[in-house]
Design a protein around this motif. Sequence first.
Motif, PDB file in Angstrom:
ATOM      1  N   GLY A  29       0.770  -1.193  -0.210  1.00  0.00           N
ATOM      2  CA  GLY A  29       0.123   0.035  -0.005  1.00  0.00           C
ATOM      3  C   GLY A  29       0.770   1.394   0.044  1.00  0.00           C
ATOM      4  O   GLY A  29       0.398   2.306  -0.423  1.00  0.00           O
ATOM      5  N   TYR A  30       2.162   1.139   0.698  1.00  0.00           N
ATOM      6  CA  TYR A  30       3.028   2.357   0.664  1.00  0.00           C
ATOM      7  C   TYR A  30       3.780   2.523  -0.665  1.00  0.00           C
ATOM      8  O   TYR A  30       4.901   3.425  -0.600  1.00  0.00           O
ATOM      9  N   ALA A 349       3.957  -1.773   8.465  1.00  0.00           N
ATOM     10  CA  ALA A 349       2.646  -1.721   7.772  1.00  0.00           C
ATOM     11  C   ALA A 349       1.514  -2.037   8.710  1.00  0.00           C
ATOM     12  O   ALA A 349       0.303  -1.589   8.873  1.00  0.00           O
ATOM     13  N   ARG A 350       1.664  -3.435   9.061  1.00  0.00           N
ATOM     14  CA  ARG A 350       0.697  -3.951   9.792  1.00  0.00           C
ATOM     15  C   ARG A 350       0.165  -3.094  11.053  1.00  0.00           C
ATOM     16  O   ARG A 350      -0.841  -3.044  11.376  1.00  0.00           O
ATOM     17  N   ARG A 352       0.887  -0.169  11.718  1.00  0.00           N
ATOM     18  CA  ARG A 352       0.141   1.276  11.133  1.00  0.00           C
ATOM     19  C   ARG A 352      -1.372   1.151  10.645  1.00  0.00           C
ATOM     20  O   ARG A 352      -2.076   1.949  11.333  1.00  0.00           O
ATOM     21  N   ASN A 353      -1.432   0.121  10.267  1.00  0.00           N
ATOM     22  CA  ASN A 353      -2.837   0.069   9.600  1.00  0.00           C
ATOM     23  C   ASN A 353      -3.766  -0.235  10.651  1.00  0.00           C
ATOM     24  O   ASN A 353      -4.872   0.215  10.849  1.00  0.00           O
ATOM     25  N   TRP A 354      -3.131  -1.084  11.643  1.00  0.00           N
ATOM     26  CA  TRP A 354      -3.952  -1.332  12.973  1.00  0.00           C
ATOM     27  C   TRP A 354      -4.261  -0.076  13.432  1.00  0.00           C
ATOM     28  O   TRP A 354      -5.391   0.165  14.036  1.00  0.00           O
ATOM     29  N   THR A 473      -5.260  -5.725   8.383  1.00  0.00           N
ATOM     30  CA  THR A 473      -4.053  -5.056   8.428  1.00  0.00           C
ATOM     31  C   THR A 473      -3.023  -4.961   7.932  1.00  0.00           C
ATOM     32  O   THR A 473      -2.105  -4.596   7.587  1.00  0.00           O
ATOM     33  N   LEU A 477      -2.890  -2.760   2.045  1.00  0.00           N
ATOM     34  CA  LEU A 477      -3.807  -1.777   2.427  1.00  0.00           C
ATOM     35  C   LEU A 477      -3.226  -0.183   2.431  1.00  0.00           C
ATOM     36  O   LEU A 477      -1.879  -0.156   2.535  1.00  0.00           O
ATOM     37  N   ASN A 478      -3.934   0.840   1.868  1.00  0.00           N
ATOM     38  CA  ASN A 478      -3.436   2.017   1.855  1.00  0.00           C
ATOM     39  C   ASN A 478      -4.306   2.941   2.588  1.00  0.00           C
ATOM     40  O   ASN A 478      -5.516   2.686   3.016  1.00  0.00           O
ATOM     41  N   GLU A 479      -3.800   4.090   2.718  1.00  0.00           N
ATOM     42  CA  GLU A 479      -4.739   4.937   3.531  1.00  0.00           C
ATOM     43  C   GLU A 479      -6.185   5.274   3.151  1.00  0.00           C
ATOM     44  O   GLU A 479      -7.126   5.344   3.783  1.00  0.00           O
ATOM     45  N   ILE A 482      -8.321   2.330   3.959  1.00  0.00           N
ATOM     46  CA  ILE A 482      -8.747   2.185   5.488  1.00  0.00           C
ATOM     47  C   ILE A 482      -9.707   3.239   5.843  1.00  0.00           C
ATOM     48  O   ILE A 482     -10.664   3.192   6.513  1.00  0.00           O
TER      49      ILE A 482
END
Length: 501
Positions: A29-30, A349-350, A352-354, A473, A477-479, A482
């Motif tokens: 995602g990033y 990333a996991r 951050r997504n959480w 998560t 995924l990206n922002e 989410i």
Amino acid sequence: MKSINELKSEILRLTGEYSRLVHSENRPGYDKKRRMWKEKETIPYAARVFQEEEVQVAVSSILDFWLTLGPEGKKMETELAAFLGVKNSLLVNSGSSANLIAISTLTSHNIEKDRRILHGDEVITVAAGFPTTVAPIIQIGAIPVFIDANPKTGNAFCDQLEEAYSKGKTKAVMMAHGLGNPFDIKQTLLFCKKYNLWLIEDNCDALGSSYSMPRKLAESLGINENSPGLDEGPERIARWTGTWGDISTQSFYPPHHITMGEGGAVNIIKNKRLKVIAESYRDWGRDCWCPAGVDNSCKKRFNWSLGELPHGYDHKYTYSHLGFNLKPSDPQAAIGRVQLKRLPEFIQARKRNWELLRIGLDSLSDILEFSLPTHSESWDSKSGFRWDKSSCRSTCSWFGFKILVKDNAPFSRTDLARELDRNKIGNRMLFGGNLTRQPAFVNLMKDNPHAVRVVGSLSGSDTIMNKVLFIGTYPGLNEDMIKSEIEIIKNFANFSKSIKS
Ligand SMILES: Cc1ncc(COP(=O)(O)O)c(C=O)c1O
């Protein structure tokens, strides 16, 4: 005419070009080169995340055509063991196979008599979770003893360990760090030490999670060193999950932290003897430890006297265990090695997504409850988790974002799952819920009521079965994705509230 090397580099260059074109939505995602996600498109709960390098190494390994577990496998085993800081890692074809090998290892005649798991012995496990954490216990002829799980953490209520213990029968504890949340390792290790029990950590959902405790306590449990890359100062020991017990297991199926397609690993944490046994179970049960394509590494291939075989019977065809063949292939290992390099950024990333989901959904805390690490008491957006007095801490490499729908919510967990599904948001229940209510276990207990033992009412596992789901998560995924998830859940919750009032 092109040389072999020139041909191969040309193929790999074109493979990279192809992958960049075709697989752009599989990038993290990033990653700026990832195809933009568009509103209303599916948001999976998990998927394989890779770049062109994984495809190139897979093609390269196919061109070499070794196929069976070979040079790439050997390197990945070394690299995984080094990352974790364990004695050995053995690659297998799935997390389920890893669990089967881990527990089978403890049945070997090479294990001392009082610790060896025999038919009818007991292994303590958790009722809420994934079925193949438990099935292998039954498959080796032992009895799983179910303790309950805490809906807040998704992990075992370790206070029930003592009640589950049966003198002379209990030989091991085997349970998972649920959804990337480390279970209470301190209490579990103290219990295992008290009764001289094995600990198998099912780390399939938790690669990259860590746990720490005061150094003195860790040393009293025989643990003296930090895992590589972890350091919480001189007063504490910090280690990855999957490195505290005797054996641990990994899954590399696509939703997991890294993938080889199908794949997994058995980690031997410190006892070299267990490695030889586990490898034997993985590789047909054979006594010989030569890697594929190698003969006579023991230098006495035709000089052994084992079992009732004639002296000099080929060591390659001598079997010391009733084993399996659960190896993955070399191209899979080649992919796994590249994924392993990406692991640190995947873990970040996991996390951050959480956190983005947790912050975004915080306003629904009156009707939804979110995961807490085992030793934490609360969370707030400014200071994060508040910890209990146990002096143990953890960091979670979250497998998913767990949501419990509270009793006062104007909708049920299944209503929420349907709404997410309608909006193409990938969601899952917490695996098998209360496993004892699954048809496989109900039928097993019908055939033989003594095939399992249950401690207490398992009401926490029932709550997990009835009220919990999780969304993703994963690093793909990206922002924007989410944000969209948060908006859809909030709109649904607020609409449900409004029609109820
Ligand atoms: C905790 C746990 N253990 C074991 C497994 C099995 O892994 P695999 O699908 O690779 O067989 C899973 C699968 O997701 C799991 O979540």
